[in-house]
Scaffold this motif. Structure first.
Motif, mmCIF file in Angstrom:
data_model
loop_
_atom_site.group_PDB
_atom_site.id
_atom_site.type_symbol
_atom_site.label_atom_id
_atom_site.label_comp_id
_atom_site.label_asym_id
_atom_site.label_seq_id
_atom_site.Cartn_x
_atom_site.Cartn_y
_atom_site.Cartn_z
ATOM 1 N N PRO A 35 -3.629 7.510 7.418
ATOM 2 C CA PRO A 35 -2.502 7.017 6.624
ATOM 3 C C PRO A 35 -2.910 6.593 5.211
ATOM 4 O O PRO A 35 -3.891 5.888 5.025
ATOM 5 C CB PRO A 35 -2.007 5.796 7.432
ATOM 6 N N MET A 36 -2.181 7.083 4.209
ATOM 7 C CA MET A 36 -2.350 6.685 2.812
ATOM 8 C C MET A 36 -3.740 7.003 2.266
ATOM 9 O O MET A 36 -4.243 6.316 1.386
ATOM 10 C CB MET A 36 -2.063 5.193 2.644
ATOM 11 N N VAL A 37 -4.344 8.072 2.735
ATOM 12 C CA VAL A 37 -5.717 8.370 2.339
ATOM 13 C C VAL A 37 -5.830 8.674 0.840
ATOM 14 O O VAL A 37 -6.886 8.487 0.245
ATOM 15 C CB VAL A 37 -6.287 9.540 3.184
ATOM 16 N N GLY A 38 -4.735 9.102 0.218
ATOM 17 C CA GLY A 38 -4.780 9.410 -1.204
ATOM 18 C C GLY A 38 -4.320 8.278 -2.099
ATOM 19 O O GLY A 38 -4.197 8.455 -3.319
ATOM 20 N N PHE A 39 -4.100 7.092 -1.525
ATOM 21 C CA PHE A 39 -3.533 5.988 -2.285
ATOM 22 C C PHE A 39 -4.444 5.542 -3.435
ATOM 23 O O PHE A 39 -3.970 5.220 -4.525
ATOM 24 C CB PHE A 39 -3.252 4.809 -1.354
ATOM 25 N N HIS A 40 -5.742 5.532 -3.209
ATOM 26 C CA HIS A 40 -6.658 5.069 -4.258
ATOM 27 C C HIS A 40 -6.625 5.996 -5.472
ATOM 28 O O HIS A 40 -6.702 5.533 -6.617
ATOM 29 C CB HIS A 40 -8.089 4.952 -3.718
ATOM 30 N N ASP A 41 -6.510 7.291 -5.243
ATOM 31 C CA ASP A 41 -6.400 8.227 -6.367
ATOM 32 C C ASP A 41 -5.131 7.948 -7.175
ATOM 33 O O ASP A 41 -5.160 7.942 -8.405
ATOM 34 C CB ASP A 41 -6.392 9.674 -5.860
ATOM 35 N N LEU A 42 -4.029 7.745 -6.475
ATOM 36 C CA LEU A 42 -2.777 7.411 -7.153
ATOM 37 C C LEU A 42 -2.920 6.120 -7.952
ATOM 38 O O LEU A 42 -2.502 6.040 -9.118
ATOM 39 C CB LEU A 42 -1.662 7.262 -6.116
ATOM 40 N N LEU A 43 -3.511 5.127 -7.340
ATOM 41 C CA LEU A 43 -3.730 3.841 -8.000
ATOM 42 C C LEU A 43 -4.557 4.017 -9.270
ATOM 43 O O LEU A 43 -4.205 3.498 -10.337
ATOM 44 C CB LEU A 43 -4.436 2.894 -7.024
ATOM 45 N N ALA A 44 -5.655 4.759 -9.166
ATOM 46 C CA ALA A 44 -6.545 4.956 -10.317
ATOM 47 C C ALA A 44 -5.833 5.683 -11.458
ATOM 48 O O ALA A 44 -5.991 5.329 -12.631
ATOM 49 C CB ALA A 44 -7.792 5.724 -9.892
ATOM 50 N N VAL A 45 -5.041 6.692 -11.114
ATOM 51 C CA VAL A 45 -4.319 7.452 -12.144
ATOM 52 C C VAL A 45 -3.332 6.550 -12.878
ATOM 53 O O VAL A 45 -3.239 6.567 -14.121
ATOM 54 C CB VAL A 45 -3.595 8.661 -11.521
ATOM 55 N N LEU A 46 -2.609 5.731 -12.150
ATOM 56 C CA LEU A 46 -1.573 4.917 -12.778
ATOM 57 C C LEU A 46 -2.147 3.739 -13.571
ATOM 58 O O LEU A 46 -1.652 3.424 -14.657
ATOM 59 C CB LEU A 46 -0.592 4.409 -11.721
ATOM 60 N N VAL A 47 -3.176 3.080 -13.066
ATOM 61 C CA VAL A 47 -3.718 1.927 -13.808
ATOM 62 C C VAL A 47 -4.457 2.355 -15.063
ATOM 63 O O VAL A 47 -4.669 1.544 -15.963
ATOM 64 C CB VAL A 47 -4.637 1.045 -12.932
ATOM 65 N N THR A 48 -4.843 3.620 -15.159
ATOM 66 C CA THR A 48 -5.452 4.115 -16.392
ATOM 67 C C THR A 48 -4.393 4.620 -17.369
ATOM 68 O O THR A 48 -4.726 5.127 -18.447
ATOM 69 C CB THR A 48 -6.462 5.241 -16.098
ATOM 70 N N GLY A 49 -3.121 4.511 -17.015
ATOM 71 C CA GLY A 49 -2.046 4.883 -17.919
ATOM 72 C C GLY A 49 -1.650 6.334 -17.877
ATOM 73 O O GLY A 49 -0.855 6.803 -18.701
ATOM 74 N N ASN A 50 -2.184 7.087 -16.914
ATOM 75 C CA ASN A 50 -1.874 8.507 -16.810
ATOM 76 C C ASN A 50 -0.639 8.742 -15.952
ATOM 77 O O ASN A 50 -0.136 7.843 -15.274
ATOM 78 C CB ASN A 50 -3.071 9.263 -16.221
ATOM 79 N N LYS A 51 -0.159 9.968 -15.967
ATOM 80 C CA LYS A 51 0.975 10.381 -15.139
ATOM 81 C C LYS A 51 0.429 11.073 -13.889
ATOM 82 O O LYS A 51 -0.475 11.908 -13.968
ATOM 83 C CB LYS A 51 1.885 11.338 -15.909
ATOM 84 N N ALA A 52 0.979 10.733 -12.724
ATOM 85 C CA ALA A 52 0.530 11.310 -11.456
ATOM 86 C C ALA A 52 1.500 12.388 -10.987
ATOM 87 O O ALA A 52 2.698 12.124 -10.790
ATOM 88 C CB ALA A 52 0.412 10.226 -10.396
ATOM 89 N N LEU A 53 0.999 13.597 -10.844
ATOM 90 C CA LEU A 53 1.754 14.715 -10.288
ATOM 91 C C LEU A 53 1.210 14.941 -8.878
ATOM 92 O O LEU A 53 0.106 15.460 -8.710
ATOM 93 C CB LEU A 53 1.572 15.963 -11.155
ATOM 94 N N ILE A 54 1.967 14.553 -7.877
ATOM 95 C CA ILE A 54 1.430 14.389 -6.528
ATOM 96 C C ILE A 54 1.916 15.481 -5.586
ATOM 97 O O ILE A 54 3.122 15.704 -5.452
ATOM 98 C CB ILE A 54 1.840 13.016 -5.956
ATOM 99 N N LYS A 55 0.968 16.114 -4.938
ATOM 100 C CA LYS A 55 1.293 17.081 -3.883
ATOM 101 C C LYS A 55 0.795 16.475 -2.567
ATOM 102 O O LYS A 55 -0.409 16.375 -2.327
ATOM 103 C CB LYS A 55 0.626 18.428 -4.146
ATOM 104 N N LEU A 56 1.741 16.049 -1.748
ATOM 105 C CA LEU A 56 1.400 15.370 -0.509
ATOM 106 C C LEU A 56 0.962 16.355 0.573
ATOM 107 O O LEU A 56 1.374 17.513 0.581
ATOM 108 C CB LEU A 56 2.600 14.576 0.005
ATOM 109 N N SER A 57 0.152 15.857 1.481
ATOM 110 C CA SER A 57 -0.166 16.630 2.672
ATOM 111 C C SER A 57 1.053 16.660 3.588
ATOM 112 O O SER A 57 1.816 15.692 3.676
ATOM 113 C CB SER A 57 -1.344 16.001 3.413
ATOM 114 N N SER A 58 1.238 17.760 4.277
ATOM 115 C CA SER A 58 2.349 17.852 5.227
ATOM 116 C C SER A 58 2.180 16.860 6.377
ATOM 117 O O SER A 58 3.146 16.525 7.068
ATOM 118 C CB SER A 58 2.445 19.278 5.788
ATOM 119 N N ASN A 59 0.952 16.354 6.564
ATOM 120 C CA ASN A 59 0.690 15.402 7.646
ATOM 121 C C ASN A 59 0.983 13.953 7.250
ATOM 122 O O ASN A 59 0.972 13.068 8.105
ATOM 123 C CB ASN A 59 -0.773 15.508 8.095
ATOM 124 N N ASP A 60 1.187 13.709 5.959
ATOM 125 C CA ASP A 60 1.439 12.338 5.504
ATOM 126 C C ASP A 60 2.336 12.400 4.271
ATOM 127 O O ASP A 60 1.880 12.201 3.142
ATOM 128 C CB ASP A 60 0.112 11.632 5.185
#
Length: 354
Positions: free
Chosen positions: A103-128
């Motif tokens: 669960p939420m295995v990609g959350f840290h990547d999302l967090l890092a992208v947003l706190v650095t001021g970047n835009k996150a274009l996210i392709k989720l896994s079909s399993n989560d």
């Protein structure tokens, strides 16, 4: 920089929400109607996630929530980000291709992208594909400007400046082919090992059970191999992890246990078995579900040489008094904000995108 501070504040609020939700689900605290309504909405999402992916039990999902709640506070953000020059970021669009093994295995990547001021274009896994969109809405409710920086897509990725992609060794080849010309972090298979020296206490071995069985061993931080000294007796280990025996009551785990045991028997492999966990001597690192590989070592020196040689296959080393970069027993699934997957500093990578 002001917007980044707002983003951090939104994540801190999210951490508080997740912590309160865990208390709510445990019946420890009574909340007012408005927040309880949000908890009920999240309950529905958790239930749907469980139906969609049988490995995502409510216990494992709430465990992930608890770990993130413990990390998402202002003190941790200050400690994590103080060494970076966030105001010098050029603000790019970063594609994040997420895995779905836990669960939420990609959350840290999302967090890092947003706190650095970047835009996150996210392709989720079909399993989560349910948990993060719900949490993203909570973030946007706290920091509305994030609405334009949080984009979920199921389409082919096209307009982006950099890529963070997580998958298997096979998908990594695909990622490298399609995204190799862009700045990228491409993660492959890694597994975690535990080093036993024969002097571990019962409590330490019991804590090791958490490193092995949490998320059913599906995470890259899950211990899938034991390194043991010559002549090591596994009786104490099996006794200590017996408290995790109920794991076999989960149908998906039980099916894997039965299948892998049958394969080992038909192949006439030698193995140890306690009714819910198989131990097989094997030089590999990625053991099948419900089984753990083990390998005997001659000396601490030779073992360190082997682990250093195989470092690109290893995510974590769980041990006590073995080496400086070890993780304590029971702690492999509790990474901090500054624990980076594969040892690659995601924030530094994001700040250097040209």
């Amino acid at each position: 920089m002001v917007q980044q501070l707002e983003t951090i504040k939104a994540f801190v609020k999210l951490g508080e929400f997740l912590g309160n939700y865990c208390e709510y689900t445990n019946g420890k605290t009574v909340f007012d109607g408005e927040i309880e309504s949000k908890f009920q909405d999240l309950d529905q999402i958790v239930s749907l996630a469980r139906s969609h992916n049988g490995w995502f039990t409510k216990n494992n999902i709430t465990y992930a929530f608890e770990q993130w709640s413990s990390q998402l506070n202002q003190e941790n953000f200050d400690q994590w980000l103080s060494g970076y020059e966030l105001d010098k970021n050029t603000k790019k669009t970063v594609a994040i291709i997420m895995a779905g093994n836990i669960p939420m295995v990609g959350f840290h990547d999302l967090l890092a992208v947003l706190v650095t001021g970047n835009k996150a274009l996210i392709k989720l896994s079909s399993n989560d594909k349910l948990l993060l969109p719900f949490l993203a809405k909570l973030l946007i409710s706290e920091a509305p400007k994030l609405k334009d920086k949080l984009i979920f897509t199921e389409e082919i990725l096209t307009e982006f400046d950099a890529v963070i992609a997580t998958g298997s060794n096979n998908t990594a080849r695909y990622f490298e082919y399609y995204f190799g010309k862009k700045p990228n972090i491409i993660r492959k298979n890694r597994n975690s090992v535990a080093v036993l020296q024969g002097n571990e206490t019962k409590d330490q071995l019991s804590l090791l059970g958490e490193d092995i069985f949490r998320y059913y061993g599906l995470g890259c931080r899950s211990v899938s191999k034991l390194m043991v000294p010559q002549g090591y007796n596994f009786d104490d280990f099996y006794t200590a992890v017996h408290t995790f025996k109920d794991v076999v009551d989960e149908n998906k785990y039980a099916n894997n246990y039965d299948y892998n045991k049958a394969v080992y028997l038909m192949s006439e492999f030698k193995f140890l078995d306690n009714g819910f966990l198989i131990l097989k001597e094997d030089e590999g690192y990625g053991s099948p579900i419900a089984s753990i590989f083990y390998e005997r070592y001659e000396s601490v020196t030779s073992l360190n040489e082997k682990l250093n040689k195989d470092s690109e296959k290893i995510q974590c080393i769980v041990a006590s008094g073995f080496r400086d970069d070890e993780i304590a027993f029971g702690q492999s699934q509790k990474p901090t904000l500054w624990d980076y997957a594969d040892g690659v500093d995601t924030v530094e990578f994001l700040l250097k995108i040209s």
